[in-house]
Write a protein that holds these residues in place. Structure first.
Motif, PDB file in Angstrom:
ATOM      1  N   LEU A 136      34.693  64.765  27.727  1.00  0.00           N
ATOM      2  CA  LEU A 136      34.076  65.607  28.104  1.00  0.00           C
ATOM      3  C   LEU A 136      34.753  66.989  29.104  1.00  0.00           C
ATOM      4  O   LEU A 136      34.972  67.915  29.170  1.00  0.00           O
ATOM      5  CB  LEU A 136      32.377  65.866  29.000  1.00  0.00           C
ATOM      6  CG  LEU A 136      31.440  65.023  28.149  1.00  0.00           C
ATOM      7  CD1 LEU A 136      30.415  64.811  28.994  1.00  0.00           C
ATOM      8  CD2 LEU A 136      31.301  66.917  26.846  1.00  0.00           C
ATOM      9  N   GLU A 137      35.194  65.716  30.243  1.00  0.00           N
ATOM     10  CA  GLU A 137      36.369  66.612  30.737  1.00  0.00           C
ATOM     11  C   GLU A 137      37.107  67.681  30.680  1.00  0.00           C
ATOM     12  O   GLU A 137      38.073  68.511  30.669  1.00  0.00           O
ATOM     13  CB  GLU A 137      36.511  65.422  32.170  1.00  0.00           C
ATOM     14  CG  GLU A 137      35.734  65.450  33.239  1.00  0.00           C
ATOM     15  CD  GLU A 137      35.805  63.947  33.914  1.00  0.00           C
ATOM     16  OE1 GLU A 137      36.932  63.701  34.090  1.00  0.00           O
ATOM     17  OE2 GLU A 137      35.151  63.316  34.583  1.00  0.00           O
ATOM     18  N   GLU A 138      38.233  66.228  29.596  1.00  0.00           N
ATOM     19  CA  GLU A 138      39.156  67.083  28.774  1.00  0.00           C
ATOM     20  C   GLU A 138      38.555  68.303  27.848  1.00  0.00           C
ATOM     21  O   GLU A 138      39.510  69.281  27.956  1.00  0.00           O
ATOM     22  CB  GLU A 138      39.856  66.027  27.935  1.00  0.00           C
ATOM     23  CG  GLU A 138      40.330  65.061  29.113  1.00  0.00           C
ATOM     24  CD  GLU A 138      41.527  63.861  27.913  1.00  0.00           C
ATOM     25  OE1 GLU A 138      41.307  63.677  27.144  1.00  0.00           O
ATOM     26  OE2 GLU A 138      42.313  62.713  28.861  1.00  0.00           O
ATOM     27  N   GLY A 139      37.606  68.212  27.064  1.00  0.00           N
ATOM     28  CA  GLY A 139      37.175  69.662  26.919  1.00  0.00           C
ATOM     29  C   GLY A 139      36.890  70.704  27.834  1.00  0.00           C
ATOM     30  O   GLY A 139      36.668  71.630  26.972  1.00  0.00           O
ATOM     31  N   ASP A 140      36.369  70.175  28.079  1.00  0.00           N
ATOM     32  CA  ASP A 140      35.805  71.173  28.809  1.00  0.00           C
ATOM     33  C   ASP A 140      34.673  71.783  28.410  1.00  0.00           C
ATOM     34  O   ASP A 140      34.497  73.506  28.890  1.00  0.00           O
ATOM     35  CB  ASP A 140      36.803  72.425  29.633  1.00  0.00           C
ATOM     36  CG  ASP A 140      36.803  73.171  31.031  1.00  0.00           C
ATOM     37  OD1 ASP A 140      35.751  72.485  31.922  1.00  0.00           O
ATOM     38  OD2 ASP A 140      37.104  74.179  31.000  1.00  0.00           O
ATOM     39  N   GLN A 141      33.988  71.365  27.428  1.00  0.00           N
ATOM     40  CA  GLN A 141      33.171  72.359  27.569  1.00  0.00           C
ATOM     41  C   GLN A 141      31.674  71.440  26.970  1.00  0.00           C
ATOM     42  O   GLN A 141      32.439  70.089  26.952  1.00  0.00           O
ATOM     43  CB  GLN A 141      33.665  73.350  26.193  1.00  0.00           C
ATOM     44  CG  GLN A 141      33.436  72.546  24.848  1.00  0.00           C
ATOM     45  CD  GLN A 141      34.580  73.669  24.198  1.00  0.00           C
ATOM     46  OE1 GLN A 141      34.006  74.818  23.758  1.00  0.00           O
ATOM     47  NE2 GLN A 141      35.238  72.802  22.747  1.00  0.00           N
TER      48      GLN A 141
END
Length: 215
Positions: A136-141
């Motif tokens: 989630l943090e890396e996808g930022d969405q």
């Protein structure tokens, strides 16, 4: 008062009339004099009463202060120093008095000590938990189930060789734990595809997903 007149030009009748007028004026003057004297006496009596009330009102507080004022304590007489020969006796007396007083003192009640608080150990996040939050943090969405499936199959070594059904079942368990029990992620509605998952700091104070993280 009437002016002085010449009696030589008046007849007896006029003289009698004037005498009557003067007598009438004299009676009026006497009445006014008596009335003024009476008023003066009344005023003097009223003045004396006022003076008495004022003097008594000043005396009463002074009497109260005199009653409530603490008496000066008399200085204590200096106790003569004991003779050197009696020092040993004085040294023994306090010990005997102390022992008698301590025997009379009540033993203090036992105070119930609070039970020690056992700190619960926080369970560390499992590799699956950390992988989901990192995705989630890396996808930022927000991400949905099908996207997590692809990410796990392609990037998570612990799921190597697992079937899609097994991965999906594991993901459902992880989502339930992180969203419902730990609060590390948030489950939000996603149009047409059920639910999506986001991090708690992606929501505004109203509990709505910020535009930056929307799809």
């Amino acid at each position: 008062m009437s002016k002085q007149i010449q009696t030589t030009v008046l007849d007896p009748t006029e003289i009698k009339q004037l005498i009557n007028v003067f007598n009438s004026e004299l009676r009026q003057l006497n009445y006014r004099t008596l009335s003024i004297q009476k008023n003066i006496e009344q005023l003097e009596q009223a003045l004396s009463k006022v003076v008495e009330v004022e003097s008594s009102s000043m005396i009463e507080p002074m009497m109260v202060l005199a009653q409530t004022a603490p008496l000066a304590k008399e200085p204590k007489a200096a106790t003569p120093k004991a003779a050197p020969a009696a020092k040993e006796e004085e040294a023994i007396k306090p010990a005997t008095i102390k022992s008698s007083t301590t025997s009379k003192t009540k033993t203090p009640k036992k105070v119930a000590m609070p039970k020690p608080v056992v700190a619960r150990r926080r369970r560390k996040l499992s590799p699956w938990d950390e992988f989901i939050m990192t995705a989630l943090e890396e996808g930022d969405q927000v991400l949905i189930m099908s996207e997590f499936l692809e990410i796990v199959k392609n990037n998570f070594s612990e799921a190597k060789g697992w079937s899609e059904a097994k991965i999906k079942s594991k993901l459902n368990a992880v989502f339930h734990k992180l969203a419902n029990k730990k609060g590390n992620i948030v489950k939000i509605s996603f149009e047409g595809r059920g639910f999506a998952y986001a991090l708690p700091n992606w929501l505004n104070p109203a509990g709505e997903l910020k535009k930056k993280y929307q799809r």
